[in-house]
Design a protein around this motif. Structure first.
Motif, PDB file in Angstrom:
ATOM      1  N   GLY A   1       0.814  -1.212   0.000  1.00  0.00           N
ATOM      2  CA  GLY A   1       0.000   0.000   0.000  1.00  0.00           C
ATOM      3  C   GLY A   1       0.844   1.258   0.000  1.00  0.00           C
ATOM      4  O   GLY A   1       0.557   2.211  -0.724  1.00  0.00           O
ATOM      5  N   TYR A   2       1.899   1.257   0.821  1.00  0.00           N
ATOM      6  CA  TYR A   2       2.814   2.402   0.822  1.00  0.00           C
ATOM      7  C   TYR A   2       3.459   2.576  -0.555  1.00  0.00           C
ATOM      8  O   TYR A   2       3.616   3.689  -1.058  1.00  0.00           O
ATOM      9  CB  TYR A   2       3.913   2.206   1.860  1.00  0.00           C
ATOM     10  N   GLN A   3       3.851   1.471  -1.150  1.00  0.00           N
ATOM     11  CA  GLN A   3       4.512   1.544  -2.449  1.00  0.00           C
ATOM     12  C   GLN A   3       3.576   2.107  -3.499  1.00  0.00           C
ATOM     13  O   GLN A   3       3.968   2.962  -4.307  1.00  0.00           O
ATOM     14  CB  GLN A   3       5.000   0.144  -2.845  1.00  0.00           C
ATOM     15  N   TYR A   4       2.330   1.651  -3.484  1.00  0.00           N
ATOM     16  CA  TYR A   4       1.347   2.154  -4.449  1.00  0.00           C
ATOM     17  C   TYR A   4       1.098   3.646  -4.209  1.00  0.00           C
ATOM     18  O   TYR A   4       0.998   4.439  -5.149  1.00  0.00           O
ATOM     19  CB  TYR A   4       0.045   1.370  -4.315  1.00  0.00           C
ATOM     20  N   TYR A   5       1.001   4.010  -2.952  1.00  0.00           N
ATOM     21  CA  TYR A   5       0.797   5.412  -2.587  1.00  0.00           C
ATOM     22  C   TYR A   5       1.920   6.279  -3.144  1.00  0.00           C
ATOM     23  O   TYR A   5       1.683   7.337  -3.743  1.00  0.00           O
ATOM     24  CB  TYR A   5       0.753   5.500  -1.058  1.00  0.00           C
ATOM     25  N   LEU A   6       3.152   5.843  -2.984  1.00  0.00           N
ATOM     26  CA  LEU A   6       4.295   6.616  -3.453  1.00  0.00           C
ATOM     27  C   LEU A   6       4.366   6.652  -4.976  1.00  0.00           C
ATOM     28  O   LEU A   6       4.733   7.674  -5.568  1.00  0.00           O
ATOM     29  CB  LEU A   6       5.589   6.036  -2.880  1.00  0.00           C
ATOM     30  N   ASP A   7       4.033   5.544  -5.610  1.00  0.00           N
ATOM     31  CA  ASP A   7       4.161   5.464  -7.070  1.00  0.00           C
ATOM     32  C   ASP A   7       3.051   6.197  -7.814  1.00  0.00           C
ATOM     33  O   ASP A   7       3.282   6.776  -8.870  1.00  0.00           O
ATOM     34  CB  ASP A   7       4.150   4.002  -7.520  1.00  0.00           C
ATOM     35  N   HIS A   8       1.830   6.153  -7.267  1.00  0.00           N
ATOM     36  CA  HIS A   8       0.686   6.612  -8.043  1.00  0.00           C
ATOM     37  C   HIS A   8      -0.107   7.773  -7.441  1.00  0.00           C
ATOM     38  O   HIS A   8      -0.793   8.485  -8.155  1.00  0.00           O
ATOM     39  CB  HIS A   8      -0.295   5.456  -8.258  1.00  0.00           C
ATOM     40  N   LEU A   9      -0.006   7.928  -6.144  1.00  0.00           N
ATOM     41  CA  LEU A   9      -0.912   8.873  -5.510  1.00  0.00           C
ATOM     42  C   LEU A   9      -0.266  10.176  -5.099  1.00  0.00           C
ATOM     43  O   LEU A   9      -0.865  11.220  -5.154  1.00  0.00           O
ATOM     44  CB  LEU A   9      -1.540   8.230  -4.263  1.00  0.00           C
ATOM     45  N   ASP A  10       0.972  10.125  -4.690  1.00  0.00           N
ATOM     46  CA  ASP A  10       1.596  11.279  -4.071  1.00  0.00           C
ATOM     47  C   ASP A  10       2.216  12.202  -5.109  1.00  0.00           C
ATOM     48  O   ASP A  10       3.423  12.392  -5.146  1.00  0.00           O
ATOM     49  CB  ASP A  10       2.647  10.794  -3.076  1.00  0.00           C
ATOM     50  N   ASN A  11       1.400  12.764  -5.957  1.00  0.00           N
ATOM     51  CA  ASN A  11       1.908  13.496  -7.114  1.00  0.00           C
ATOM     52  C   ASN A  11       2.583  14.814  -6.760  1.00  0.00           C
ATOM     53  O   ASN A  11       3.778  14.983  -6.972  1.00  0.00           O
ATOM     54  CB  ASN A  11       0.756  13.765  -8.091  1.00  0.00           C
ATOM     55  N   SER A  12       1.844  15.743  -6.211  1.00  0.00           N
ATOM     56  CA  SER A  12       2.405  17.074  -5.979  1.00  0.00           C
ATOM     57  C   SER A  12       3.190  17.171  -4.684  1.00  0.00           C
ATOM     58  O   SER A  12       4.045  18.030  -4.532  1.00  0.00           O
ATOM     59  CB  SER A  12       1.278  18.107  -5.943  1.00  0.00           C
ATOM     60  N   SER A  13       2.948  16.279  -3.718  1.00  0.00           N
ATOM     61  CA  SER A  13       3.556  16.427  -2.403  1.00  0.00           C
ATOM     62  C   SER A  13       5.064  16.222  -2.429  1.00  0.00           C
ATOM     63  O   SER A  13       5.765  16.737  -1.580  1.00  0.00           O
ATOM     64  CB  SER A  13       2.920  15.452  -1.409  1.00  0.00           C
ATOM     65  N   LEU A  14       5.566  15.457  -3.383  1.00  0.00           N
ATOM     66  CA  LEU A  14       7.014  15.264  -3.456  1.00  0.00           C
ATOM     67  C   LEU A  14       7.718  16.513  -3.975  1.00  0.00           C
ATOM     68  O   LEU A  14       8.936  16.556  -4.028  1.00  0.00           O
ATOM     69  CB  LEU A  14       7.355  14.061  -4.346  1.00  0.00           C
TER      70      LEU A  14
END
Length: 372
Positions: free
Chosen positions: A70-83
């Motif tokens: 879940g963390y990996q999916y979150y980082l790969d697909h969801l966390d677009n602008s926050s990085l």
């Protein structure tokens, strides 16, 4: 772009759990995020995410927590602008003051970088240096400390320094004899690859011992020990006790001791560090082992050296990624880049100016069976 409902709920669960360290339920999500759906719909979606391996259900609560997947999916697909978040400006100022210090060596600055990163994230940090086997010896220096002690200083072409203190027995060894023996070794060994030093040193040992007696033997033995240190990985851990303040470890002494043991084993963590990558990507690894269940976020600097943040999977990835990117960028720019440096370094900038670039980030999950 608006997220699909399932992705939106997963995003909220991950970020809520990162913030609270408590399992997340449908009621809490509905109240806090004002989702345009019913509690039953959220529960159904959470059940689907659990079947897909994105969430895990704890035994003590009806809520869910993110899995490594879940963390990996979150980082790969969801966390677009926050990085694209930036590092705190006060942190930038403090770090640039460290870089400006003329009295600090590269090793001192890297150590201070790790300490500051640990303080900022409240997690452990690790620096893993490359082996010195590809480096060459520049010189050996001798420093007299007292009448009975001296220090041999061995320097490579990368700027790495190894020090060895030894006792000078005035009956058999004089400081001048030591200096003469080291002068001879400098003439014969300067420019030699570290990987070839041991063989060359042993070949010279009979000559040095014959010419300088006990003094020569003292120098040879000190040098041999330093060669061993040169050729092993340089590995340092900072802030491991800070993990005790985190909920994952504060109430579970065994988990903390397991994490502490893993941090002290470079071979255990090295496989999770970044491989050489021309894109300079950040590597994120999740371990799932009996002795340690945590995340490792690492990035290379100056060739094969790596800097990493180690903590529970429930870490603030936005803060960790932006801080790690910033520190590595500044270290490479100030110490290892061939470009000229200005006295002011990189100006402290507002958020839009020092946004963390969004490189391709490699991710892998480590299990008992290896890396997937």
């Amino acid at each position: 772009m608006k997220l699909a409902r399932k992705d939106e709920i997963l995003k909220h669960i991950v970020e809520e759990f990162i913030q609270t360290a408590q399992p997340v339920g449908s009621k809490a999500l509905l109240q806090k995020y004002n989702l345009n759906c019913s509690s039953a719909t959220i529960r159904n979606i959470m059940a689907e995410l659990e079947k897909e391996g994105m969430l895990e259900k704890t035994h003590i609560s009806s809520g869910r927590v993110p899995s490594a997947k879940g963390y990996q999916y979150y980082l790969d697909h969801l966390d677009n602008s926050s990085l694209m978040n930036t590092v705190d400006m006060e942190f930038q100022r403090e770090f640039q003051e460290v870089l400006k210090s003329k009295s600090k060596s590269v090793e001192d600055v890297v150590a201070k970088s790790c300490q500051m990163l640990s303080e900022m994230t409240n997690m452990a940090t690790v620096v893993l240096g490359s082996k010195a086997s590809d480096e060459s010896l520049v010189s050996i220096q001798l420093l007299r400390l007292t009448e009975k002690t001296a220090m041999g200083i061995f320097i490579t072409d990368s700027g790495y320094v190894e020090k060895k203190t030894f006792v000078v027995n005035s009956k058999d060894v004089t400081f001048q004899q030591l200096a003469n023996a080291i002068s001879m070794l400098n003439e014969r060994l300067a420019g030699t690859k570290i990987v070839d030093l041991e063989a060359k040193l042993k070949a010279l040992q009979p000559i040095v011992t014959k010419m300088y007696g006990t003094s020569g033997d003292v120098v040879i033995q000190a040098f041999l020990e330093s060669v061993v240190n040169f050729t092993r990985k340089r590995y340092e851990v900072y802030g491991e006790k800070k993990l005790l303040s985190l909920p994952e470890f504060s109430s579970d002494k065994e988990s903390f001791l397991n994490a502490f043991e893993a941090l002290r084993d470079p071979n255990s963590l090295e496989k999770n560090f970044s491989e050489k990558d021309d894109l300079g990507s950040v590597n994120i690894a999740f371990t799932n082992e009996n002795k340690g269940d945590f995340a490792i976020v690492s990035k290379q600097f100056n060739g094969d050296n790596s800097l990493a943040v180690v903590g529970p999977k429930r870490m603030d990835y936005k803060k960790v990624l932006s801080a790690l990117e910033y520190i590595v960028y500044m270290l490479d720019r100030y110490y290892f880049s061939s470009a000229p440096q200005s006295a002011s370094l990189v100006p402290v900038s507002p958020a839009e100016d020092i946004a963390v670039a969004k490189p391709t980030r490699k991710r892998k999950t480590t299990t008992k069976k290896g890396v997937k």
